[in-house]
Design a protein around this motif. Sequence first.
Motif, PDB file in Angstrom:
ATOM      1  N   ASP A 500       1.087  -1.114  -0.037  1.00 15.83           N
ATOM      2  CA  ASP A 500       0.042   0.008   0.008  1.00 15.83           C
ATOM      3  C   ASP A 500       0.958   1.292   0.110  1.00 15.83           C
ATOM      4  O   ASP A 500       0.653   2.283  -0.777  1.00 15.83           O
ATOM      5  CB  ASP A 500      -1.053  -0.053   1.056  1.00 15.83           C
ATOM      6  CG  ASP A 500      -2.086  -1.077   1.177  1.00 15.83           C
ATOM      7  OD1 ASP A 500      -2.293  -1.460  -0.034  1.00 15.83           O
ATOM      8  OD2 ASP A 500      -2.703  -1.407   2.130  1.00 15.83           O
ATOM      9  N   GLU A 501       2.223   1.142   0.683  1.00 17.48           N
ATOM     10  CA  GLU A 501       2.845   2.197   0.774  1.00 17.48           C
ATOM     11  C   GLU A 501       3.671   2.807  -0.748  1.00 17.48           C
ATOM     12  O   GLU A 501       3.817   3.887  -0.973  1.00 17.48           O
ATOM     13  CB  GLU A 501       3.963   2.070   1.889  1.00 17.48           C
ATOM     14  CG  GLU A 501       3.512   2.253   3.238  1.00 17.48           C
ATOM     15  CD  GLU A 501       4.321   1.729   4.359  1.00 17.48           C
ATOM     16  OE1 GLU A 501       3.923   1.980   5.708  1.00 17.48           O
ATOM     17  OE2 GLU A 501       5.273   1.087   4.047  1.00 17.48           O
ATOM     18  N   LEU A 504       1.776   5.061  -3.035  1.00 15.22           N
ATOM     19  CA  LEU A 504       1.483   6.152  -2.561  1.00 15.22           C
ATOM     20  C   LEU A 504       2.489   7.301  -3.657  1.00 15.22           C
ATOM     21  O   LEU A 504       3.282   6.748  -4.207  1.00 15.22           O
ATOM     22  CB  LEU A 504       1.953   6.452  -1.222  1.00 15.22           C
ATOM     23  CG  LEU A 504       1.215   6.178  -0.082  1.00 15.22           C
ATOM     24  CD1 LEU A 504       1.714   6.212   1.291  1.00 15.22           C
ATOM     25  CD2 LEU A 504      -0.246   6.705  -0.090  1.00 15.22           C
ATOM     26  N   ASP A 508       3.043  12.242  -0.449  1.00 15.60           N
ATOM     27  CA  ASP A 508       2.566  11.316   0.476  1.00 15.60           C
ATOM     28  C   ASP A 508       3.341  10.311   1.240  1.00 15.60           C
ATOM     29  O   ASP A 508       3.174   9.566   2.116  1.00 15.60           O
ATOM     30  CB  ASP A 508       1.115  10.603  -0.337  1.00 15.60           C
ATOM     31  CG  ASP A 508       0.231  11.502  -0.820  1.00 15.60           C
ATOM     32  OD1 ASP A 508      -0.006  12.652   0.053  1.00 15.60           O
ATOM     33  OD2 ASP A 508      -0.539  11.095  -1.552  1.00 15.60           O
ATOM     34  N   LYS A 509       4.435  10.204   0.598  1.00 16.06           N
ATOM     35  CA  LYS A 509       5.253   9.066   1.039  1.00 16.06           C
ATOM     36  C   LYS A 509       6.353   9.620   2.111  1.00 16.06           C
ATOM     37  O   LYS A 509       7.086   9.005   2.624  1.00 16.06           O
ATOM     38  CB  LYS A 509       6.428   8.474  -0.180  1.00 16.06           C
ATOM     39  CG  LYS A 509       5.815   7.589  -1.149  1.00 16.06           C
ATOM     40  CD  LYS A 509       6.939   7.233  -2.374  1.00 16.06           C
ATOM     41  CE  LYS A 509       5.927   6.340  -3.219  1.00 16.06           C
ATOM     42  NZ  LYS A 509       7.160   6.081  -4.272  1.00 16.06           N
TER      43      LYS A 509
END
Length: 614
Positions: A500-501, A504, A508-509
């Motif tokens: 999910d990461e 991004l 957003d990271k």
Amino acid sequence: MAAILGLSAYYHDSAAALLDGGKIIAAAQEERFTRKKHDARFPRHALEYVLAEGGMALDDVDHIAFYDKPFLKFERLLETYVANAPRGFESFRMAMPVWIREKLFQKDLMLKELKEISPGFTGADKILFSEHHFSHAASAFYPSPFDEAVVLTLDGVGEWATTTVAIGRGQELEIVREIHFPHSLGLLYSAFTYYTGFRVNSGEYKVMGLAPYGVPRFKDLILDKLVDLKEDGSYRLDQSYFNYSTGLTMTNDRFAQLFGKPVRQPDTDLLEQFHMDIAASVQAVTEEIVLRMTRSLAREFDIPNLCMAGGVALNCVANGKVLRDGAFKDIWIQPAAGDAGGSLGAAYAAWHQELGNPREAVQNGSDAMRGSYLGPSYGQPEIEERLKKAGAKFETMSEDAAIEATADALADGKAVGWFNGRMEFGPRALGSRSILGDPRSDSMQKMLNLKVKFRESFRPFAPSVLRDDLSEWFDLDHDSPYMLLVDSVRENRRRAMTEDEEKLFGIDKLNIRRSDIPAVTHIDYSARIQTVHADTNPLYYKLITAFKERTGCPVVVNTSFNVRGEPIVCTPEDAFRCFMGTDIEWLTVGNAVLRKEDQDSSLAEDYKNKYELD
């Protein structure tokens, strides 16, 4: 023995440097004394400081060397305007009165300034002028640890040159190749700095810091339309997309149409993924140009060492790639690579070229910059007197006790102001005028950016690491005392992102923990590394050692002791004001320690809006 005063002024980052018998005595930027970022005025305060450090009066100086040749620069301006007439008349109309009134008669202007410092000064014949790129090349080669080197200078523009190659051997230094204005890698990068809404000559760092959040999807477009790049790294820029030669902006409408969006207005337009991709693209193009150039130069000259200077040499991401590429066995970059360092280069040029003095043999592979700690320092009695006058409440400890207490504060997660020893020369704080933090903290980067530095949240911080522990934490295995090389955090120190990461985008990271030292790990797992050495900064080395004893981590967050738009602090009073106007919780000045909760809150200034944003 001969004393040589080097000066840079009248464009940006004015500075003064002093050599005595070929050894660096002192060097400092004017902005540190006047508190005006990138101060371009005659460096009177810096000049007075370096002379005082050398125990000299102005009349004791044998030569005064200026870092460029104003007549050649004026020739370039006139030829450019004539070649482009009638386009650019407005820029011509604005520039010419300043040149005719001041810059064209720089020797007279300098003499007037020097007589204000020393009314009896009659040394007009002492003033020498070096070419801009030769000053840069001299600043890179002469203090380097190499007896022989290729010297690459990359910047916006000097007189005519924008890119030069020189060969240094012993005391000899000769420029053998040049690319001329308007074709300039520095101005290309500045054009994209302008296009993404940042300020030219100060915002280039932001573009470099923003690049890892983007994808270089415009790289091929830039190389197809804007830059004609040859295999050897030489290049030409299509001027139909730019406006810097004769206009009042860096780019024109055709440039904006090419990329499909207008210039970002920093006050109203948010940073979007588009701008991150633009930053990634110009960074990738810059790296491609520099790597083609260095590979070609290494093949042609068969010299194992490379020296670099000029503003583009502050692009530490590109520098790291040049080192890892291995075309040159070793590289050394002048820590004051921009115009400030031209003052030192002009002094070196006078000493070795004009006066013909030999260069001393290199000792133990170390350079002559003394860690770049070349500015003012303050003894403990003076520190205490200045702090008392400023209204500070402090406790004086022994040196060891102050270091131990500061290490405790760092380990407790406090933002720490650290003021010790001689001030750094160049744009980087290297552990004398620094704000420090715990790199293991998930929140330290965001907190320092937003509550201490008052700047954009995406901007990365540098790790200061004990040299002996470098290879256990980073892929780099090369001295990097000047924070001018980027390399990766070691694989075993990283944390893999979840599925999910990984999905991004962009900023957003930012808040995802990526390693054991998240506060200094950029989103691509890179870090702008400073190696700390006991011989050049023993107190900083002791502090990080004490932090390591408490935490097992030989790394601290290191950022410059200032807020956005403010020059790095110079005096104890500067440090106290910045401490009081920000969320710095602990301040160590010499052996005096200050806790925020002990201070008179009425002394706090509104630091957030005190300085013009850069």
